[in-house]
Design a protein around this motif. Structure first.
Motif, mmCIF file in Angstrom:
data_model
loop_
_atom_site.group_PDB
_atom_site.id
_atom_site.type_symbol
_atom_site.label_atom_id
_atom_site.label_comp_id
_atom_site.label_asym_id
_atom_site.label_seq_id
_atom_site.Cartn_x
_atom_site.Cartn_y
_atom_site.Cartn_z
ATOM 1 N N PHE A 131 -3.264 10.184 1.542
ATOM 2 C CA PHE A 131 -4.592 9.937 2.956
ATOM 3 C C PHE A 131 -5.894 10.243 1.386
ATOM 4 C CE2 PHE A 131 -2.430 14.288 2.217
ATOM 5 C CZ PHE A 131 -2.478 14.625 1.666
ATOM 6 N N GLY A 182 3.857 14.151 2.457
ATOM 7 C CA GLY A 182 3.547 12.314 2.925
ATOM 8 C C GLY A 182 4.398 12.132 2.316
ATOM 9 N N ASN A 219 -4.902 7.943 6.863
ATOM 10 C CA ASN A 219 -3.421 7.833 6.567
ATOM 11 C C ASN A 219 -3.965 6.819 5.568
ATOM 12 O OD1 ASN A 219 -0.533 7.197 6.144
ATOM 13 N ND2 ASN A 219 -0.150 7.590 8.435
HETATM 14 C C1 LIG Z 1 2.385 6.240 0.027
HETATM 15 S S1 LIG Z 1 3.328 7.147 1.590
HETATM 16 C C2 LIG Z 1 4.527 7.657 0.478
HETATM 17 C C3 LIG Z 1 5.828 8.350 0.951
HETATM 18 C C4 LIG Z 1 7.029 9.031 0.343
HETATM 19 N N1 LIG Z 1 6.325 10.075 -0.641
HETATM 20 C C5 LIG Z 1 6.751 8.095 -1.390
HETATM 21 O O1 LIG Z 1 6.360 8.670 -2.284
HETATM 22 O O2 LIG Z 1 8.331 7.184 -1.401
HETATM 23 C C6 LIG Z 1 2.224 8.318 2.179
HETATM 24 C C7 LIG Z 1 2.933 8.826 3.374
HETATM 25 O O3 LIG Z 1 2.064 10.009 3.857
HETATM 26 C C8 LIG Z 1 2.543 9.869 4.813
HETATM 27 N N2 LIG Z 1 0.774 10.777 5.478
HETATM 28 C C9 LIG Z 1 -0.473 10.528 5.624
HETATM 29 N N3 LIG Z 1 -1.514 11.363 6.244
HETATM 30 C C10 LIG Z 1 -0.054 12.548 5.899
HETATM 31 C C11 LIG Z 1 -0.791 14.256 6.756
HETATM 32 N N4 LIG Z 1 -2.510 14.015 6.445
HETATM 33 N N5 LIG Z 1 0.211 14.966 6.351
HETATM 34 C C12 LIG Z 1 1.334 14.591 6.167
HETATM 35 N N6 LIG Z 1 2.134 13.216 5.662
HETATM 36 C C13 LIG Z 1 0.817 12.580 5.569
HETATM 37 C C14 LIG Z 1 2.078 8.808 5.826
HETATM 38 O O4 LIG Z 1 2.666 8.374 7.471
HETATM 39 C C15 LIG Z 1 2.808 8.008 4.146
HETATM 40 O O5 LIG Z 1 4.454 8.019 4.908
#
Ligand SMILES: C[S@@+](CC[C@H](N)C(=O)[O-])C[C@H]1O[C@@H](n2cnc3c(N)ncnc32)[C@H](O)[C@@H]1O
Length: 241
Positions: free
Chosen positions: A148, A75, A39
């Motif tokens: 990720f 995500g 993450n």
């Molecule tokens: C940079 S943030 C982007 C938030 C949102 N997409 C935005 O654009 O405002 C990335 C998000 O991806 C989530 N994430 C990371 N690995 C993931 C996975 N394997 N499956 C689902 N979500 C994941 C994280 O917890 C985080 O909240």
């Protein structure tokens, strides 16, 4: 999880009465999933970059009108991209978020966004690993804001490779801050439709610089642009529309 990491409000939240601001380092988002260690972080997308990349996608000649496409944020974090997507007439908007607390915040944001009458399309938030989410039938846009690292991105594409056989509908990928772009570029079923820098608006640049300047240890960097790409799945299945 701590929302204190670099916390200041983004003007988007002040304008619309939602809570999507701040930076949460990946190490503070652990929830017991095998995907935890890859993450990257929570950080809401710059609205200006989101809008420009969607405009770029619409110029890429998608096979169908926007109302035929399901928008999926892999995500979804606190849901900022979901809220922005719901202002477009997508068929539906789905968010998949690994961290249950963030998914809960996203649901609250969606509820208050809908209560203000800002959504023109249905929005659903699912808590789980993006790799396990099955892409629905019909044309889809999979959006990712650098959620990720490479191992998860490889697992995601491998899962799609299996499920795309026989699936109907185009699948396009919108990738912001595309650190794992090489994984996509090397995939035999993906064709790159766009790659380039997408500028933040001055307001987004000021807000994001302020948030990142508050980090205790300067771990994450911010620029006035995001490196972005758009890919189209051109495997056997998606060539049928
Ligand atoms: C940079 S943030 C982007 C938030 C949102 N997409 C935005 O654009 O405002 C990335 C998000 O991806 C989530 N994430 C990371 N690995 C993931 C996975 N394997 N499956 C689902 N979500 C994941 C994280 O917890 C985080 O909240």
């Amino acid at each position: 999880m701590s929302v204190k990491d670099g916390f200041t409000w983004h003007p988007f939240d002040i304008e619309f009465g939602v809570k999507t601001s701040g930076l949460i380092a990946g190490r503070n988002l652990k929830c017991g999933s095998q995907a935890d260690r890859h993450n990257t972080a929570y950080f809401g997308v710059a609205p200006s970059v989101f809008h420009e990349l969607v405009a770029q996608w619409r110029r890429s000649k998608p096979a169908g009108t926007i109302d035929e496409f399901t928008f999926i944020d892999l995500g979804a974090g606190m849901g900022r991209a979901l809220l922005l997507a719901s202002e477009f007439p997508f068929r539906k908007v789905i968010g998949v978020e690994l961290n249950p607390k963030l998914a809960q915040i996203a649901r609250r944001n969606v509820a208050s966004w809908k209560a203000r009458g800002l959504a023109v399309t249905p929005i659903r938030v699912i808590c789980g690993d993006a790799v396990e989410f099955k892409i629905p039938t019909g044309p889809c846009v999979a959006f990712m804001f650098n959620p990720f690292g490479a191992p998860v991105m490889r697992r995601l594409l491998s899962a799609w490779g299996k499920s795309m056989a026989g699936r109907e509908g185009q699948l396009d990928i919108l990738y912001i801050n595309h650190e794992q772009e090489l994984v996509l570029r090397r995939h035999p079923d993906l064709v790159r439709m766009f790659a380039g820098k997408v500028m933040r608006s001055p307001a987004d640049a000021i807000a994001d610089h302020k948030i990142l300047a508050n980090q205790p240890d300067g771990e994450y960097a911010v620029t006035n642009w995001e490196d972005c790409s758009i890919y189209r799945w051109m495997g056997k299945a998606s060539s049928q529309k």
